[in-house]
Scaffold this active site. Sequence first.
Site, PDB file in Angstrom:
ATOM      1  N   HIS A  99      84.020  41.997  66.918  1.00 14.58           N
ATOM      2  CA  HIS A  99      83.648  42.756  65.723  1.00 14.58           C
ATOM      3  C   HIS A  99      84.744  43.799  65.525  1.00 14.58           C
ATOM      4  CE1 HIS A  99      79.696  41.627  67.440  1.00 14.58           C
ATOM      5  NE2 HIS A  99      79.259  41.569  66.207  1.00 14.58           N
ATOM      6  N   ASP A 102      84.460  46.710  67.829  1.00 16.24           N
ATOM      7  CA  ASP A 102      84.582  46.449  69.270  1.00 16.24           C
ATOM      8  C   ASP A 102      86.005  46.776  69.697  1.00 16.24           C
ATOM      9  OD1 ASP A 102      82.098  45.199  69.091  1.00 16.24           O
ATOM     10  OD2 ASP A 102      82.953  43.173  69.051  1.00 16.24           O
ATOM     11  N   GLU A 230      75.698  32.784  61.172  1.00 13.54           N
ATOM     12  CA  GLU A 230      75.020  32.659  62.459  1.00 13.54           C
ATOM     13  C   GLU A 230      73.526  32.908  62.259  1.00 13.54           C
ATOM     14  OE1 GLU A 230      76.979  34.755  65.672  1.00 13.54           O
ATOM     15  OE2 GLU A 230      75.048  35.174  66.588  1.00 13.54           O
ATOM     16  N   GLU A 266      73.472  29.906  67.918  1.00 16.56           N
ATOM     17  CA  GLU A 266      73.283  30.646  69.175  1.00 16.56           C
ATOM     18  C   GLU A 266      71.976  30.204  69.840  1.00 16.56           C
ATOM     19  OE1 GLU A 266      74.413  34.727  69.258  1.00 16.56           O
ATOM     20  OE2 GLU A 266      72.772  35.294  70.577  1.00 16.56           O
ATOM     21  N   HIS A 269      68.957  32.530  69.625  1.00 16.58           N
ATOM     22  CA  HIS A 269      68.450  32.660  68.255  1.00 16.58           C
ATOM     23  C   HIS A 269      67.594  31.450  67.902  1.00 16.58           C
ATOM     24  CE1 HIS A 269      72.074  35.443  67.026  1.00 16.58           C
ATOM     25  NE2 HIS A 269      71.440  35.845  68.117  1.00 16.58           N
ATOM     26  N   ASP A 294      77.381  29.973  69.946  1.00 14.97           N
ATOM     27  CA  ASP A 294      77.289  31.198  70.735  1.00 14.97           C
ATOM     28  C   ASP A 294      76.423  30.866  71.931  1.00 14.97           C
ATOM     29  OD1 ASP A 294      78.923  32.835  69.280  1.00 14.97           O
ATOM     30  OD2 ASP A 294      77.386  34.279  68.717  1.00 14.97           O
ATOM     31  N   ASP A 307      70.031  37.377  75.657  1.00 13.17           N
ATOM     32  CA  ASP A 307      71.472  37.104  75.796  1.00 13.17           C
ATOM     33  C   ASP A 307      71.907  36.934  77.247  1.00 13.17           C
ATOM     34  OD1 ASP A 307      71.935  37.149  73.063  1.00 13.17           O
ATOM     35  OD2 ASP A 307      72.671  39.216  73.018  1.00 13.17           O
ATOM     36  N   ASP A 337      78.322  34.605  74.084  1.00  8.74           N
ATOM     37  CA  ASP A 337      77.662  35.778  73.509  1.00  8.74           C
ATOM     38  C   ASP A 337      76.531  36.155  74.463  1.00  8.74           C
ATOM     39  OD1 ASP A 337      76.752  37.786  71.930  1.00  8.74           O
ATOM     40  OD2 ASP A 337      76.402  36.563  70.141  1.00  8.74           O
TER      41      ASP A 337
HETATM   42  C1  XLS Z   1      73.332  39.164  67.612  1.00 14.56           C
HETATM   43  C2  XLS Z   1      74.425  38.252  67.329  1.00 14.56           C
HETATM   44  C3  XLS Z   1      75.801  38.895  67.249  1.00 14.56           C
HETATM   45  C4  XLS Z   1      76.753  37.985  66.528  1.00 14.56           C
HETATM   46  C5  XLS Z   1      77.979  38.639  66.010  1.00 14.56           C
HETATM   47  O1  XLS Z   1      72.234  38.784  67.958  1.00 14.56           O
HETATM   48  O2  XLS Z   1      74.415  37.224  68.264  1.00 14.56           O
HETATM   49  O3  XLS Z   1      76.264  39.207  68.513  1.00 14.56           O
HETATM   50  O4  XLS Z   1      77.129  36.913  67.329  1.00 14.56           O
HETATM   51  O5  XLS Z   1      77.719  39.667  65.142  1.00 14.56           O
HETATM   52 NI    NI Z   2      75.877  35.725  68.414  1.00 18.64          NI
HETATM   53 NI    NI Z   3      72.444  37.100  69.435  1.00 18.77          NI
END
Ligand code: XLS
Ligand code: NI
Ligand code: NI
Length: 434
Positions: A99, A102, A230, A266, A269, A294, A307, A337
């Site tokens: 990001h 970051d 995402e 992801e 998610h 991810d 995560d 991630d």
């Molecule tokens: C949050 C997301 C974030 C994205 C990037 O839950 O996974 O980390 O990958 O903004």
């Molecule tokens: Ni992510």
């Molecule tokens: Ni996430």
Amino acid sequence: MYFKDISKIKYEGKGSDNPLAYKFYDKNKVVAGKKMSEHFKFAIAYWHSFCGKGTDPFGAPTLNFKWDYSSDPILAAKDKADAAFEFIEKMGFDYFCFHDYDLIEEGKTLKESEDRLSKITDYIKGKQKASSIKVLWGTANCFSNPVYMNGAATNPDFNILARAGAQVKMAIDATIKLGGENYVFWGGREGYMSLLNTDMKRELDHMGRFLTIARDYARENGFKGNFFIEPKPMEPCKHQYDFDSATVIGFLREYGLQDDFKLNIEVNHATLAQHTFQHELQVAADANMLGSIDANRGDYQNGWDTDQFPNNITEVTEAMLVFLKAGGVHGGGVNFDAKVRRNSVDAEDLFVAHIGGADIFARALLIADEIINSSPYENLRKNRYSSFDKGNGKVFEENKLDLSDLCKIAQESGQISLQSGKQELFENIINQYI
Ligand code: XLS
Ligand code: NI
Ligand code: NI
């Protein structure tokens, strides 16, 4: 050097008991026509590995980052980049994801942020030249700053939407400057906390327009990569507009974005949306929109985005079946991630975690490849549909039967025998090859 006790991580094979060696990830090994490193394009997530210091809603940071001591934001950002590049090189990975903030702490004004980003991207560009480390994707953090509490592109206040536009422009510039191969949108605040105060249609129209002009800007400035959305159903919003793969695909088609945008799936998610990881991959792949992954995992007992690093071999093997059959991802790769637990406070824990993540994907890829090539799996699946390969089933697939035809065929076909779905057999095959 920040990790001076740790040398480059090597592949030592399954027999090794060295915790700092790969047991399955053999970078140059060819599987299904490609090197493992090309299948995966493993990336580290700058935010989890080099920014997140182990805070949680109840506790202070637990991780003591040796690169996080300078009070000068430029120096601190350079130290962080040094640590990140040392880590990526030692892991033998080729990519990172970031990001905007970051890379360097956000300034007090947009102008100050822009200057800071320009300085740190100059520095990182130099480090990229001296190594072979690339950017898998960049993105803008349009969720942490309090101005985004009501959303970014979907904020009811136009001034905030414009501010998000400025930030996304700067993040696209940074991504292009660092040779980023893709650009991600994750809309953590694009959704609502209460439908009572929300004009959903208007907000979605704004988001569609916002993504369109972001794409146009990037293309005009020479960006050739993919844009990824995402999906995530919730957290931090009660409801997020990019709920899951199917929802996002519908949205992209509605706003005419389907040719430039793909999906970044992801794991955690997917499970938050009450789907499996493999389901989300399959939905994206079937729409020809599987862009990137991810990698992480959730916790069966906890309802949030924990995560954690991936370690569920069954889950990842089933995902790799979808991945291989889809011919891999479009332009993206596998970004970890994921974060170490806040009580994993040793520097080597970050290595161990990433080694485990790379190893489980590598192992799952090998297993999935074997299942596809040597087990009855493919034929069993194909045979379930064999009634569509010939006769009236084939004619139906050619769109040549209408409802009256079906009625006539059914009346003539007499007793129908039931076909087993063989689910347990399928499950046993997966287990046998693991
Ligand atoms: C949050 C997301 C974030 C994205 C990037 O839950 O996974 O980390 O990958 O903004
Ligand atoms: Ni992510
Ligand atoms: Ni996430």
